[in-house]
Design a protein around this motif. Structure first.
Motif: not given
Ligand SMILES: [Zn+2]
Length: 419
Positions: A91, A102-103, A136-137, A202, A366
């Motif tokens: 993401h 992150d992503g 995603e978050e 990730h 995730h």
């Molecule tokens: Zn993530």
């Protein structure tokens, strides 16, 4: 299920392309003050990132599909490729004041892995796709993995179309403002039926790989995870004139509950966090009438999660009895354990210099977990994070480790999409 093919002749990863892509993403959504990122779904930084991804995909002659919520799939499916598709990706959205990795690390690594496969002269016999999943978050509409859940039918469009963000903007309006068409049938397609497996790379969100001295790890499972609302009710009163023994103060009940949750989690080797609290009337000179607090709890089994919450609830209730307050507990969401596919994990972990990559559990949700729960054979690759910190500006991965990740992902995709 998938044979582990002989190692390809070449592990070289082009650092220039990886670093070029990483440098292009670096300024987007970054706070000059904190160095943190806020790439909220369907706002300009996230829209810019999605456009960047589409351009990168088209420059690689990948066939791009965008669905109604902004999930993007970019396909490498040369003539003759057939059968269940192999999908990788992650993401591009972030939490508020989050980190860079992150992503986006999974998305950039996926593109770099495709480049590496082409350098090797590889051509997939199964369609090979790179995915970017939306929201995603859950930082805007409060639903983590909203894009992937819609894509696999884990939630219906009808059940989320009334969602509003903190400013009162409805989800369909947010999508339209981002140039998407929420009336598109995309969110209601079932992606799970179209793909044979999914691999998400990730950044690691803890210190497991640092402690093991490994650049890369493979996920075994995602711990069960729950969010619980604790409503503590007491009696508002004057902070000066009300004698201490006459109070019914729900803040005290909450405070003891937060300490109890921390102690229980530490004793059991689990995770418990009160990270959000609201109080009424929220005055410095007032005993509060009400405190609402949210417990985030994660344990290594469904039974351990249920037991942790039960113990914390019992201690909160006992304390409320002593404080002359009351407490009620509501489970707002509970996600059961997700086990990743052992066969795919074996393909990911196998045969690098020095033996297999370590296999570790993760406590974070995730998109890979959503796809696994939908029945897609799924694996995750983690890249070492020397800070051990995630969802914060100090989240980090060394470029050398990222390039090992790209190689490992390329090896994995070669095995999965070439067999
Ligand atoms: Zn993530």
């Amino acid at each position: 299920m998938w044979a582990v093919a002989a190692r390809a002749c070449c592990r070289w990863t082009d650092p220039v392309t990886f670093e070029r892509m990483w440098a292009e993403l670096a300024p987007v959504g970054r706070s000059a003050r904190t160095g943190g990122y806020f790439r909220q779904p369907w706002t300009s930084p996230e829209v810019e990132l999605r456009a960047w991804f589409v351009e990168e995909a088209e420059n690689r002659d990948l066939r791009v599909e965008v669905d109604g919520v902004g999930n993007v799939l970019a396909w490498w499916s040369p003539g003759g490729s057939a059968g269940p598709a192999v999908l990788t990706g992650s993401h591009l959205d972030s939490v508020r004041n989050g980190g860079a990795y992150d992503g986006p690390l999974g998305v950039v690594s996926a593109l770099a892995a495709l480049d590496l496969l082409r350098e090797r002269g590889f051509s997939p016999t199964r369609p090979l796709g790179v995915a970017v999943f939306a929201e995603e978050e859950g930082s805007r509409f409060g639903r983590a993995c909203l894009g992937s859940r819609l894509a696999v039918g884990a939630v219906s469009w009808a059940s989320v179309r009334e969602l509003r963000d903190a400013d009162g903007v409805g989800l369909p309006d947010a999508l339209e403002a981002a140039g998407l068409d929420p009336g598109d049938t995309g969110p209601r397609d079932n992606l799970a039926a179209r793909i044979g497996c999914f691999v998400e790379l990730h950044v690691e969100q803890g210190r497991d790989l640092v402690d093991r001295g490994a650049a890369i790890g493979v996920a075994s499972e995602i711990w069960p995870h729950g969010r619980y609302r604790f409503d503590f009710t007491g009696e508002a009163n004057h902070a000066g004139t009300t004698r201490m023994e006459d109070r019914h103060d729900p803040m005290l009940t909450y405070a003891m509950t937060a300490l109890a949750a921390n102690k229980q989690a530490r004793l059991a080797g689990m995770r418990a966090t009160f990270g959000r609290v609201e109080t009424e009337p929220n005055g410095t000179n007032a005993v509060p009438s009400r405190v609402t607090a949210w417990l985030d709890a994660r344990c290594d089994s469904d039974a351990a999660l249920a037991e942790l919450v039960e113990v914390v609830t019992r201690q909160a209730t006992e304390r409320a009895g002593r404080d002359g307050t009351s407490v009620s507990v509501t489970a707002e969401s509970v996600t059961g354990a997700v086990s990743f596919d052992a066969d795919v994990a074996r393909v990911v972990a196998a045969d690098h210099e020095g033996g297999d990559w370590p296999v570790i559990a993760t406590q974070a949700g995730h998109d890979a977990g959503v796809l696994a729960a939908a029945g897609v054979p799924t694996a995750m690759l983690f890249v070492r994070n020397p800070s051990g910190v995630s969802h914060a500006p100090s989240e980090h991965a060394e470029t050398a480790d990222c390039l090992v990740g790209v190689s490992a992902l390329a090896d994995t995709l070669e095995r999965l999409a070439g067999s």
